[in-house]
Each structure stands twice: as C-alpha cells, then as structure tokens.
Design a protein around this motif. Structure first.
Motif, PDB file in Angstrom:
ATOM      1  N   ALA A 176       0.787  -1.128   0.023  1.00 18.11           N
ATOM      2  CA  ALA A 176      -0.072   0.051  -0.195  1.00 18.11           C
ATOM      3  C   ALA A 176       0.671   1.429   0.115  1.00 18.11           C
ATOM      4  O   ALA A 176       1.875   1.076   0.649  1.00 18.11           O
ATOM      5  CB  ALA A 176      -0.793  -0.184   1.099  1.00 18.11           C
ATOM      6  N   GLY A 178       2.255   4.673   1.167  1.00 19.73           N
ATOM      7  CA  GLY A 178       2.576   5.126   2.408  1.00 19.73           C
ATOM      8  C   GLY A 178       3.156   3.971   3.478  1.00 19.73           C
ATOM      9  O   GLY A 178       3.226   4.340   4.431  1.00 19.73           O
ATOM     10  N   HIS A 179       3.403   2.715   2.934  1.00 21.26           N
ATOM     11  CA  HIS A 179       3.911   1.649   3.636  1.00 21.26           C
ATOM     12  C   HIS A 179       5.357   2.092   4.093  1.00 21.26           C
ATOM     13  O   HIS A 179       6.152   2.924   3.449  1.00 21.26           O
ATOM     14  CB  HIS A 179       3.949   0.356   3.029  1.00 21.26           C
ATOM     15  CG  HIS A 179       4.849   0.160   2.232  1.00 21.26           C
ATOM     16  ND1 HIS A 179       4.830   0.529   0.587  1.00 21.26           N
ATOM     17  CD2 HIS A 179       6.143  -0.282   1.964  1.00 21.26           C
ATOM     18  CE1 HIS A 179       5.952   0.363   0.142  1.00 21.26           C
ATOM     19  NE2 HIS A 179       6.745  -0.391   0.590  1.00 21.26           N
ATOM     20  N   THR A 203       2.283  -1.084   7.559  1.00 20.34           N
ATOM     21  CA  THR A 203       1.488  -0.004   7.361  1.00 20.34           C
ATOM     22  C   THR A 203       0.825   0.658   8.842  1.00 20.34           C
ATOM     23  O   THR A 203       0.560  -0.239   9.501  1.00 20.34           O
ATOM     24  CB  THR A 203       0.139   0.022   6.453  1.00 20.34           C
ATOM     25  OG1 THR A 203      -0.761  -1.118   6.781  1.00 20.34           O
ATOM     26  CG2 THR A 203       0.731  -0.707   4.912  1.00 20.34           C
ATOM     27  N   SER A 205      -1.760   3.320  10.692  1.00 18.16           N
ATOM     28  CA  SER A 205      -3.023   4.250  10.396  1.00 18.16           C
ATOM     29  C   SER A 205      -3.341   4.803  12.102  1.00 18.16           C
ATOM     30  O   SER A 205      -3.491   3.981  12.917  1.00 18.16           O
ATOM     31  CB  SER A 205      -4.353   3.282  10.150  1.00 18.16           C
ATOM     32  OG  SER A 205      -5.268   3.936  10.095  1.00 18.16           O
ATOM     33  N   CYS A 212       1.093  -5.901   9.100  1.00 18.32           N
ATOM     34  CA  CYS A 212       2.579  -6.082   9.335  1.00 18.32           C
ATOM     35  C   CYS A 212       2.937  -7.335   8.879  1.00 18.32           C
ATOM     36  O   CYS A 212       2.221  -8.217   8.940  1.00 18.32           O
ATOM     37  CB  CYS A 212       2.882  -5.884  10.802  1.00 18.32           C
ATOM     38  SG  CYS A 212       4.840  -6.147  11.053  1.00 18.32           S
ATOM     39  N   ALA A 286       7.060   4.837   7.302  1.00 18.07           N
ATOM     40  CA  ALA A 286       5.776   4.683   6.999  1.00 18.07           C
ATOM     41  C   ALA A 286       4.926   6.298   7.246  1.00 18.07           C
ATOM     42  O   ALA A 286       5.298   6.885   8.316  1.00 18.07           O
ATOM     43  CB  ALA A 286       4.953   3.759   7.823  1.00 18.07           C
TER      44      ALA A 286
END
Ligand SMILES: Cc1cc2nc3c(=O)[nH]c(=O)nc-3n(C[C@H](O)[C@H](O)[C@H](O)COP(=O)(O)OP(=O)(O)OC[C@H]3O[C@@H](n4cnc5c(N)ncnc54)[C@H](O)[C@@H]3O)c2cc1C
Length: 288
Positions: A176, A178-179, A203, A205, A212, A286
């Motif tokens: 994804a 932004g990882h 990632t 959030s 992970c 990240a």
C-alpha cells in the motif's frame, strides 16, 4: 578447484529449456548467473553432467506492472533490480535488499530468479519474498503453475521445484502507498551472507500498526515468515513492550545452525536485534 566436465546447452525459449531439463532429469541443471551454482561445482558439491543456460531466453528478463502486481523476469539481475526507478518507487525494499547482497561484481550477473530458486537459507531475497507475499511463476512439463513463496521452501536446497521446472518470474503485490519497509542484515564483512537478517513491511493508521509482515533470513533451514510476531504487532503503536513480545515470538521459530557466523543462540538473538531495528526503520518511513 576446477568443476567436473559438463555439456553446455543454450536454449532460446522456456519450452526448449523445460524440454531439455525434463529429458536430462537429475543429470541436468538450469544455469542462471552461476554465482551460486559454479562455486558449488568448483567445490564438487554439485556435479551436473549438463548445464542448461537460461541467458539466451529473452522472455525471462525484465520488470513490468500487471494490475497491482509487479512481475520480474527470473533472469533479471540484482543490478537491474537496483537500477529500476519503477521498482524503487513501488517496492523500495527490493533495492534496499539487493544492495546488501554480495558486491557489485556478483550483482551484475546474479539473478533474482537464481537467488530465490537456489534454496540456500543464506540467500537474502527469499525471506523478503515471504514478507512481501510474492508468488513464483514456474513452468514445467505440465505447463505453468504459480507457487506462493510462503509454500516454496521445504528445506535447505529443497524447494517446490521439480525436475524439468524453470522458475520464469516473480510476482509481487505492490504494498500500500505510504507503507514503510526495511531489511536489516548482520554480516561479518561486506559481501558476506547474513549471520541473521530481518525484513519488515508495515502500514500505519492513526499511529497504530494496521498491517505488518516479517521475514527472517538464515536462521533456519528455510527462510521464515514470522506470522505470529506480525499478529502481535498489529494494532499496537510499536511500543517497547509489544515489540519485545513480538521479537520473542520471532526468535521462538528460529532454529539456526551453529557455524562460523556464531553459535545458534547468538544467531537467534541477532535475528531479534535485526527485527527490532527493521521495525523501527519501517515505522519511521511509514505514513499514517
Ligand atoms: C562471493 C559471493 C557472495 C555472495 N553473497 C551473497 C549474499 O550476501 N546474499 C545472497 O543472497 N546471495 C549471495 N551470493 C549468491 C548470489 O546472490 C547468487 O547470484 C544467487 O544466489 C544465485 O543466483 P544466480 O543467478 O547466480 O543463480 P545460479 O548460481 O546460476 O543458480 C543457483 C541455483 O538455482 C537454480 N536456478 C537458477 N535460476 C533458475 C530458474 N530460473 N529456474 C529454476 N532453477 C533455477 C540453478 O539450477 C542452481 O541450482 C553470493 C555469491 C558470491 C559468489
């Protein structure tokens, strides 16, 4: 030492290579960059009577996107992986790992396919492929099949490849946007195989781990996917206590040999240290 004598074949298509390898059976061996196979032959640890060189097969080279996946031809060199800006942007972990393999001379000819097909637990790419959830394209007598990297490794130098099989490509889902990812490798000197190494892709959030995945190199007969450790970290803010628990879970699945790189207990502990460092660096990269 000098290798035993062998016949050399240079097919120009995958079908031709598969036909030759199937006919030759245990007497034949695929040759890619030769930087694992030729040293083994010089030591007489491998004595194939026939080498089937894959270098003349144009279809086995190159890096392309296919939907959300990147497909890398088996004969793509580690140097090509490092040089690809497309890969560097989409899956930077591959460039980072390739740069830690051997030295530039080896990387100029060593291939991604050879690195993952070899089955040596010391190779760096297999654990990264487990971490990324890659799939291997394999063509054999019965046609093409796809084997998840997480099911490919069965023991040291023992993989899901059967006589006559050619690994044609590696398919990797793009992580994804932004990882964060990192590959931490402890080695005794530049160009050495890992004493222990850890790959992480995660990632974040809202400051917490959303996903992970963890791979470990050279701390068992096969590369390891540390699923339990990843589960422990998911939902956490990567606080010290949770990281410690996850590291313990990762260490628990290791079973390294005691060798010139250190006793088994030390190598297990170094896997934990590499994982701790990889987690911190992946988190720092990240977004979210
Ligand atoms: C000094 C030195 C240091 C090194 N250090 C490292 C290191 O730190 N980390 C690391 O990961 N590697 C290291 N290597 C190994 C290097 O990365 C090799 O290039 C790699 O392991 C094998 O890739 P190759 O293309 O050379 O394959 P080859 O040596 O040609 O083949 C390896 C094996 O895979 C099989 N094979 C190859 N391609 C295919 C295919 N497409 N389909 C089916 N079977 C196939 C061959 O039959 C053979 O059994 C080092 C090598 C040297 C010489």
């Amino acid at each position: 030492m000098i290798p035993g004598s062998f016949s050399y074949h240079r097919p120009s298509s995958v079908q031709e290579a598969v036909g030759l390898l199937a006919k030759l059976g245990d007497d034949g061996r695929a040759l890619a960059g030769g930087h694992s196979l030729i040293p083994m032959m010089k030591l007489r640890l491998a004595e194939p009577a026939h080498l089937v060189d894959l270098a003349g097969i144009a279809d086995l080279k190159g890096i392309r996107s296919d939907g959300n996946d990147i497909v890398i031809g088996a004969m793509t060199t580690q140097h090509d992986v490092i040089g690809s800006d497309h890969l560097g942007a989409k899956i930077p972990l591959l460039r980072e790992t390739s740069l830690q393999i051997a030295d530039p001379q080896v990387r100029y000819v060593g291939t991604l396919g050879g690195n993952v097909a070899n089955g040596d637990p010391g190779n760096d790419m297999p654990a990264v492929m487990l971490c990324l959830g890659a799939t291997y394209h394999v063509t054999g007598k019965g046609g093409e099949r796809r084997v998840p990297a997480r099911e490919f490794y069965q023991g040291a130098y023992f993989t899901a490849l059967e006589a006559g099989d050619v690994l044609t490509a590696v398919r990797i889902p793009v992580p994804a946007a932004g990882h964060g990812a990192a590959y931490e490798k402890l080695k005794r000197k530049i160009g050495d195989y890992a004493t222990a190494a850890a790959a992480v892709v995660l990632t974040m959030s809202g400051g917490k781990v959303a996903t992970c995945s963890i791979g470990l190199t050279n701390v068992a007969e096969t590369p390891l996917w540390a699923e339990e450790a990843s589960k422990i970290l998911t939902g956490s803010a990567l606080d010290a206590a949770t990281v410690k628990k996850a590291v313990a879970a990762a260490e628990a699945i290791t079973a390294p040999a005691s060798d010139a790189r250190g006793p088994a207990h030390y190598r297990t502990k170094m896997a934990g240290v590499m994982l701790t460092r990889a987690l911190a660096r992946a988190k720092a990269k990240a977004r979210g």
